[in-house]
Design a protein around this motif. Structure first.
Motif, PDB file in Angstrom:
ATOM      1  N   LEU A   1      -8.091  63.471  29.338  1.00 46.88           N
ATOM      2  CA  LEU A   1      -8.507  62.584  28.247  1.00 46.88           C
ATOM      3  C   LEU A   1      -9.969  62.833  27.867  1.00 46.88           C
ATOM      4  CD1 LEU A   1      -7.768  60.245  26.350  1.00 46.88           C
ATOM      5  CD2 LEU A   1      -8.362  58.647  28.182  1.00 46.88           C
ATOM      6  N   ALA A   2     -10.762  63.310  28.841  1.00 45.04           N
ATOM      7  CA  ALA A   2     -12.170  63.612  28.559  1.00 45.04           C
ATOM      8  C   ALA A   2     -12.306  64.758  27.561  1.00 45.04           C
ATOM      9  CB  ALA A   2     -12.906  63.956  29.857  1.00 45.04           C
ATOM     10  N   THR A   3     -11.237  65.516  27.372  1.00 51.93           N
ATOM     11  CA  THR A   3     -11.331  66.687  26.499  1.00 51.93           C
ATOM     12  C   THR A   3     -10.519  66.511  25.222  1.00 51.93           C
ATOM     13  OG1 THR A   3      -9.474  67.775  27.609  1.00 51.93           O
ATOM     14  CG2 THR A   3     -11.667  68.192  28.501  1.00 51.93           C
ATOM     15  N   GLY A   4     -10.546  65.298  24.690  1.00 57.14           N
ATOM     16  CA  GLY A   4      -9.944  65.057  23.386  1.00 57.14           C
ATOM     17  C   GLY A   4      -8.637  64.295  23.476  1.00 57.14           C
ATOM     18  N   GLY A   5      -8.190  63.833  22.305  1.00 53.26           N
ATOM     19  CA  GLY A   5      -6.925  63.119  22.230  1.00 53.26           C
ATOM     20  C   GLY A   5      -7.066  61.656  22.591  1.00 53.26           C
ATOM     21  N   SER A   6      -5.920  61.027  22.844  1.00 55.25           N
ATOM     22  CA  SER A   6      -5.955  59.600  23.139  1.00 55.25           C
ATOM     23  C   SER A   6      -5.063  59.290  24.324  1.00 55.25           C
ATOM     24  CB  SER A   6      -5.487  58.798  21.924  1.00 55.25           C
ATOM     25  OG  SER A   6      -4.071  58.752  21.896  1.00 55.25           O
ATOM     26  N   ALA A   7      -5.199  58.068  24.830  1.00 57.88           N
ATOM     27  CA  ALA A   7      -4.396  57.636  25.969  1.00 57.88           C
ATOM     28  C   ALA A   7      -3.037  57.104  25.513  1.00 57.88           C
ATOM     29  CB  ALA A   7      -5.153  56.562  26.759  1.00 57.88           C
ATOM     30  N   TRP A   8      -2.813  57.111  24.214  1.00 59.17           N
ATOM     31  CA  TRP A   8      -1.535  56.611  23.685  1.00 59.17           C
ATOM     32  C   TRP A   8      -0.402  57.567  23.994  1.00 59.17           C
ATOM     33  CZ3 TRP A   8       1.871  58.430  19.820  1.00 59.17           C
ATOM     34  CH2 TRP A   8       2.844  57.516  19.416  1.00 59.17           C
TER      35      TRP A   8
ATOM     36  N   TYR B   1     -17.482  69.165  27.658  1.00 61.95           N
ATOM     37  CA  TYR B   1     -16.433  69.652  26.762  1.00 61.95           C
ATOM     38  C   TYR B   1     -16.937  69.738  25.321  1.00 61.95           C
ATOM     39  CZ  TYR B   1     -12.126  69.754  24.039  1.00 61.95           C
ATOM     40  OH  TYR B   1     -11.152  70.086  23.123  1.00 61.95           O
ATOM     41  N   TYR B   2     -17.644  68.685  24.913  1.00 66.32           N
ATOM     42  CA  TYR B   2     -18.118  68.640  23.526  1.00 66.32           C
ATOM     43  C   TYR B   2     -19.484  69.311  23.335  1.00 66.32           C
ATOM     44  CZ  TYR B   2     -14.364  65.351  22.358  1.00 66.32           C
ATOM     45  OH  TYR B   2     -13.140  64.758  22.135  1.00 66.32           O
TER      46      TYR B   2
ATOM     47  N   LEU C   1     -13.396  57.101  27.227  1.00 65.39           N
ATOM     48  CA  LEU C   1     -13.063  58.493  26.904  1.00 65.39           C
ATOM     49  C   LEU C   1     -12.332  58.581  25.568  1.00 65.39           C
ATOM     50  CD1 LEU C   1     -11.843  59.619  30.461  1.00 65.39           C
ATOM     51  CD2 LEU C   1     -14.029  60.204  29.385  1.00 65.39           C
ATOM     52  N   GLU C   2     -11.332  57.706  25.398  1.00 62.85           N
ATOM     53  CA  GLU C   2     -10.571  57.745  24.146  1.00 62.85           C
ATOM     54  C   GLU C   2     -11.453  57.374  22.958  1.00 62.85           C
ATOM     55  OE1 GLU C   2      -6.475  56.056  23.664  1.00 62.85           O
ATOM     56  OE2 GLU C   2      -7.422  54.800  22.137  1.00 62.85           O
TER      57      GLU C   2
ATOM     58  N   THR D   1      -6.335  65.856  36.344  1.00 63.64           N
ATOM     59  CA  THR D   1      -5.947  64.445  36.281  1.00 63.64           C
ATOM     60  C   THR D   1      -5.813  64.031  34.819  1.00 63.64           C
ATOM     61  OG1 THR D   1      -8.197  63.563  36.120  1.00 63.64           O
ATOM     62  CG2 THR D   1      -7.349  63.964  38.356  1.00 63.64           C
TER      63      THR D   1
ATOM     64  N   LEU E   1     -10.036  68.264  38.793  1.00 66.51           N
ATOM     65  CA  LEU E   1      -9.952  68.537  37.348  1.00 66.51           C
ATOM     66  C   LEU E   1      -8.576  68.204  36.783  1.00 66.51           C
ATOM     67  CD1 LEU E   1     -11.854  71.942  37.157  1.00 66.51           C
ATOM     68  CD2 LEU E   1     -12.661  69.713  36.395  1.00 66.51           C
TER      69      LEU E   1
ATOM     70  N   LEU F   1      -7.192  61.465  33.419  1.00 67.38           N
ATOM     71  CA  LEU F   1      -8.491  61.061  32.870  1.00 67.38           C
ATOM     72  C   LEU F   1      -9.334  62.280  32.517  1.00 67.38           C
ATOM     73  CD1 LEU F   1      -9.442  57.965  35.053  1.00 67.38           C
ATOM     74  CD2 LEU F   1      -9.058  58.005  32.585  1.00 67.38           C
ATOM     75  N   MET F   2      -9.278  63.326  33.358  1.00 71.32           N
ATOM     76  CA  MET F   2     -10.034  64.536  33.042  1.00 71.32           C
ATOM     77  C   MET F   2      -9.495  65.177  31.759  1.00 71.32           C
ATOM     78  SD  MET F   2     -12.711  65.364  34.637  1.00 71.32           S
ATOM     79  CE  MET F   2     -13.639  65.477  36.161  1.00 71.32           C
TER      80      MET F   2
ATOM     81  N   ILE G   1     -14.554  67.001  43.006  1.00 66.35           N
ATOM     82  CA  ILE G   1     -14.185  66.590  41.653  1.00 66.35           C
ATOM     83  C   ILE G   1     -12.852  67.237  41.303  1.00 66.35           C
ATOM     84  CG2 ILE G   1     -14.819  66.713  39.215  1.00 66.35           C
ATOM     85  CD1 ILE G   1     -17.758  66.627  40.108  1.00 66.35           C
TER      86      ILE G   1
ATOM     87  N   ASN H   1     -13.543  60.243  21.926  1.00 68.71           N
ATOM     88  CA  ASN H   1     -12.753  61.283  21.241  1.00 68.71           C
ATOM     89  C   ASN H   1     -12.587  60.945  19.764  1.00 68.71           C
ATOM     90  OD1 ASN H   1     -12.455  62.766  23.589  1.00 68.71           O
ATOM     91  ND2 ASN H   1     -10.505  61.805  24.143  1.00 68.71           N
TER      92      ASN H   1
ATOM     93  N   TYR I   1     -16.245  58.536  43.030  1.00 65.46           N
ATOM     94  CA  TYR I   1     -17.207  59.614  43.232  1.00 65.46           C
ATOM     95  C   TYR I   1     -18.410  59.080  44.016  1.00 65.46           C
ATOM     96  CZ  TYR I   1     -20.488  63.337  42.211  1.00 65.46           C
ATOM     97  OH  TYR I   1     -21.393  64.348  42.322  1.00 65.46           O
TER      98      TYR I   1
ATOM     99  N   LYS J   1      -4.491  54.381  22.175  1.00 61.53           N
ATOM    100  CA  LYS J   1      -3.952  53.275  22.962  1.00 61.53           C
ATOM    101  C   LYS J   1      -4.761  52.004  22.750  1.00 61.53           C
ATOM    102  CE  LYS J   1      -2.895  52.113  27.793  1.00 61.53           C
ATOM    103  NZ  LYS J   1      -2.990  52.564  29.193  1.00 61.53           N
TER     104      LYS J   1
END
Lengths: 232, 395
Positions: free
Chosen positions: A220-227, B192-193, B134-135, A215, A213, A217-218, A211, B138, A201, B154
């Motif tokens: 992931l920015a709104t909850g949850g995990s990268a797992w 978001y939050y 980010l994770e 993706t 939206l 990563l975007m 920007i 969350n 950016y 992760k």
């Protein structure tokens, strides 16, 4: 007959890290720029040439290198390169490499500023022993920037200024550059494939501000995990 | 609107006296600076987090808890708390504890941190810094809002039936600011939050984060937290104030010229022209600070950096007299007069309790008696619905 594409005026940027005035580094770049502009004009194209003398913005380059502050002179140089359809980059060689001023300037440019832009590489030196600096070092530097370097490198030690072969090489490099500029390769890559390259950016000289939206990563920015569960 | 100061906690040689304070002296000094900030009428004190010399602030909640006991009105915050190299579980626990001891007079700002070796020192990969941040947030967000959390991520070991204690004060989580000047994903997460978004505003070009703040405001509205004007924005800035312009420049120049971040580079004049730095009379600092609102819209918190680059304690305390005595009162009046009526006040614990409960009494979680653990039943707290239970992984 001029098609809409050929009607677009072309911009040629000359970057010179020469430090004297007059400077042979600037002279070499200037001759190539003059030849390229003449070839393009002969083909009915309008060419505007901008020259970036790094000597004049050396304090700006140092300031950006040590503090990340981009002063107006350097900002203008970045804008010129960002808008260029073709570039001629010329540096003196003092110690078996491009000059520190030149590499410092390259260091403060965004990685995506020169993507797909055709570039003529040029160097001058006090001895022919530095002749491979262009191919060995500058070419790698511009490959990292994903620029499109032309096949012919320009190098001039003092004795070359008396040798007609230098003019032949200048003509050859200018022809290659003019051809690549006319083809619109850089513009098409940037218009059609820009997003396939990595950007930060604010990069590309401050012009990369879209920007995306959709993706991972975007999301992931709104909850949850990268797992992700392992695939079976 | 809230006004305050933020410190990066650098221990820098005073280029005028040649003296470098000891860690002990600098830590004593920061306490005096924070107390003085309250005394001169400022609202916020925020401290950075670092894990290498020449910084002292590796344990911000310890400092802030001490300050909470020594102050009465000051909001204690961070700038920033590392959401990458800290375990989010420890952040949840430490800051909830601070929140209780400070009676809610605290919040925190999250950042990724840009000291590369810190990541490997804490077993992290800087190449994964953004997804990690980010994770981790969350998870942190859930730990403060759900009594029992099951988690698979992760970047940290999974959690089953985990309760972060203590629960937030009044069951209202600490307010969170997300600090960033060039990462759209962080702006998206803040939006978001419905959290705050903070731009450190030390370096420009401001155009990048003008756009980022606008994006945050749009997404804040998109996610239904209110209108764009109701989004919560904070800005940094730095100032050196003296009675008149010439004295300010003369006194600050040697510190500027040798400052760790921008010293030995551009001139003071260039830097002041091209960045938010103001060096001058109270009127000059006021004028420049008022331009921030024109660029970024109405915002809720303004923090100034005033104690860096080796400035001695006596100078910093004098700066606070001028900032609190002459600059901030005018800024309060002027920003109030110009403010969009929709623009919210700076977040406080009291306002957040009111928003959640209205006139009702806040929830006060009480653990069930003598359970011994929190994984064998539905909930560790006596007021939670009985059918709420931890989900265990299938074997």
């Amino acid at each position: 007959m001029t098609s809409p594409v050929t009607a677009v005026p072309l911009k040629l940027a000359v970057v010179s890290a020469g430090t004297s005035d007059p400077s042979s580094t600037r002279l070499l770049a200037g001759r190539a720029a003059g030849r390229a502009a003449a070839l393009l004009s002969g083909n009915g194209r309008t060419v505007a040439t901008d020259v970036v003398e790094l000597r004049e913005i050396s304090a700006d380059i140092t300031a950006a290198l040590v503090t990340q502050l981009v002063k107006p002179g350097l900002r203008q140089a970045m804008t010129i390169l960002g808008e260029a359809d073709g570039i001629i980059a010329s540096t003196p060689v003092y110690k078996a490499g491009p000059s520190g001023l030149f590499t410092s300037f390259i260091d403060v440019l965004d990685n995506d500023l020169l993507i797909a832009k055709p570039v003529v590489l040029a160097a001058t030196a006090g001895t022919a022993r530095h002749a491979l600096v262009v191919d060995d070092q500058m070419r790698a530097m511009f490959a990292y920037l994903r620029a499109l370097t032309v096949p012919t490198s320009l190098f001039a030690a003092p004795q070359d200024w008396g040798d007609p072969a230098l003019t032949e090489r200048i003509d050859r490099a200018a022809f290659e550059l003019a051809l690549l500029m006319e083809s619109g390769f850089a513009r098409q890559v940037r218009d059609q494939s820009w997003q396939s390259y990595q950007h930060e950016y604010g990069s590309a000289g401050g012009t990369q501000t879209s920007i995306e939206l959709d993706t991972d990563l975007m999301r992931l920015a709104t909850g949850g995990s990268a797992w992700r569960p392992p695939a079976n | 609107m809230q006004f305050g100061i933020f410190s990066v906690s650098d221990i820098t040689r005073d280029p005028v006296s040649g003296e470098t304070p000891s860690e002990a002296e600098r830590i004593d000094a920061i306490v005096q600076i924070a107390l003085k900030a309250e005394e001169v009428g400022l609202d916020v004190f925020a401290i950075g987090e670092h894990h290498n010399p020449p910084f002292f602030s590796s344990a911000p909640t310890t400092l802030l808890a001490y300050l909470a006991a020594a102050t009465r009105t000051l909001i204690l915050s961070t700038a920033t708390t590392l959401i990458t190299t800290n375990d989010p579980v420890r952040i949840a626990e430490e800051y909830a504890m601070l929140q209780h001891l400070a009676k809610g007079r605290m919040d925190l700002m999250l950042g990724r941190g840009n000291t590369a070796p810190v990541y490997p020192w804490f077993g992290r990969d800087i190449g994964q810094g953004l997804p990690l941040a980010l994770e981790s947030y969350n998870l942190l967000h859930r730990l403060w809002r759900e009594d029992v959390v099951d988690w698979q991520g992760k970047f940290r070991t999974p959690l089953q039936g985990f309760t972060s204690v203590p629960r937030p004060l009044d069951d209202v989580p600490p307010f969170v600011w997300h600090g960033s000047i060039r990462t759209p994903e962080i702006a998206e997460q803040a939006a978001y939050y419905g959290d705050g978004f903070f731009a450190n505003n030390i370096f420009w070009p401001k155009e990048h984060y003008i756009r980022l703040i606008r994006f945050y405001r749009q997404r804040f509205e998109h996610y239904g937290h209110g209108s764009q004007q109701q989004a919560i924005v904070g800005l940094g800035g730095q100032a050196y104030i003296a009675r008149n312009s010439q004295d300010a420049k003369r006194a600050f120049r040697p510190y500027f010229d040798e400052a760790p971040v921008y010293g030995h580079g551009p001139s003071l004049e260039d830097f002041a022209e091209l960045t938010p730095l103001s060096v001058g009379s109270p009127a000059e600092v006021i004028d420049k600070t008022l331009t921030f609102r024109e660029h970024f819209g109405d915002y809720q918190r303004q923090l100034f950096l005033i104690d860096h680059a080796g400035l001695p304690l006596t100078t910093v305390l004098d700066q606070l007299d001028l900032l609190g005595g002459e600059v901030v009162p005018v800024l309060r009046k002027e920003t109030e007069a110009r403010r969009d009526p929709q623009a919210p006040d700076g977040p406080t614990h009291a306002s957040r309790v009111r928003a959640k409960y209205g006139d009702l009494a806040p929830r006060q979680p009480r653990p069930n008696a003598n359970r011994g653990d929190n994984v064998t039943g539905g909930s560790p707290y006596s007021d939670t619905a009985a059918d709420l239970s931890a989900q265990y992984p299938e074997l």
